[in-house]
Design an enzyme around this catalytic site. Sequence first.
Site, PDB file in Angstrom:
ATOM      1  N   CYS A 128      -6.164   2.083   5.710  1.00 10.56           N
ATOM      2  CA  CYS A 128      -6.779   0.843   6.184  1.00 10.56           C
ATOM      3  C   CYS A 128      -6.210   0.503   7.560  1.00 10.56           C
ATOM      4  CB  CYS A 128      -6.502  -0.290   5.188  1.00 10.56           C
ATOM      5  SG  CYS A 128      -4.790  -0.874   5.193  1.00 10.56           S
ATOM      6  N   CYS A 136      -2.360  -0.104   7.545  1.00 16.02           N
ATOM      7  CA  CYS A 136      -1.578   1.125   7.392  1.00 16.02           C
ATOM      8  C   CYS A 136      -1.679   2.012   8.631  1.00 16.02           C
ATOM      9  CB  CYS A 136      -2.020   1.862   6.134  1.00 16.02           C
ATOM     10  SG  CYS A 136      -1.616   0.964   4.615  1.00 16.02           S
ATOM     11  N   GLU A 183       0.890   3.881   1.769  1.00 13.93           N
ATOM     12  CA  GLU A 183       1.338   4.317   3.098  1.00 13.93           C
ATOM     13  C   GLU A 183       2.502   3.471   3.606  1.00 13.93           C
ATOM     14  OE1 GLU A 183      -3.291   4.588   3.296  1.00 13.93           O
ATOM     15  OE2 GLU A 183      -1.786   3.426   2.202  1.00 13.93           O
ATOM     16  N   HIS A 216       0.853  -1.183   0.000  1.00 10.34           N
ATOM     17  CA  HIS A 216       0.000   0.000   0.000  1.00 10.34           C
ATOM     18  C   HIS A 216       0.895   1.240   0.000  1.00 10.34           C
ATOM     19  CE1 HIS A 216      -3.825  -1.993   1.886  1.00 10.34           C
ATOM     20  NE2 HIS A 216      -3.256  -2.757   0.965  1.00 10.34           N
TER      21      HIS A 216
END
Length: 153
Positions: free
Chosen positions: A87, A90, A59, A57
């Site tokens: 999410c 993260c 992040e 992801h």
Amino acid sequence: MTESRFANNPMTMALSLARDAMAEGEVPVAAIITNAEGEVIASASNRVERDGDPTAHAEMLVIREAASKLGQNRLNDCDLWVTLEPCPMCAGAIAHARLRRVYYGAEDPKSGGVSHGPRVFNHATCHHKPEIYSGLSGEAASQLLKDFFQSKR
């Protein structure tokens, strides 16, 4: 990273990177980390498909890059700018990195972990809660996601 298309605004930069990710078949999410002076330390967009890595992801990638560049695992004086509400995975990484502030664009009622879902930073077991600012360029970020998923149907 001072390209004119970013206009020195971290969220504008993140949106541009998210568009680039979408063009490469990734979910259009991107993140920027800035230092206390507002200088860009790191940037990343989703690479889940490209890397075949469910943890890639934006992040997670930008936190790793910033920690590596700064030579430290605590990013206390840094801010995260991301196009979508992080999410739970993260959000956990954000807490562990001790980021000072999180600015995000689109809300994520289905998979978010900050303002929706498990609200990771609100748990007593969470050791660090950054300042949270939501809705920055939220409509533009949301529209990118809608366009991406509409093209998949």
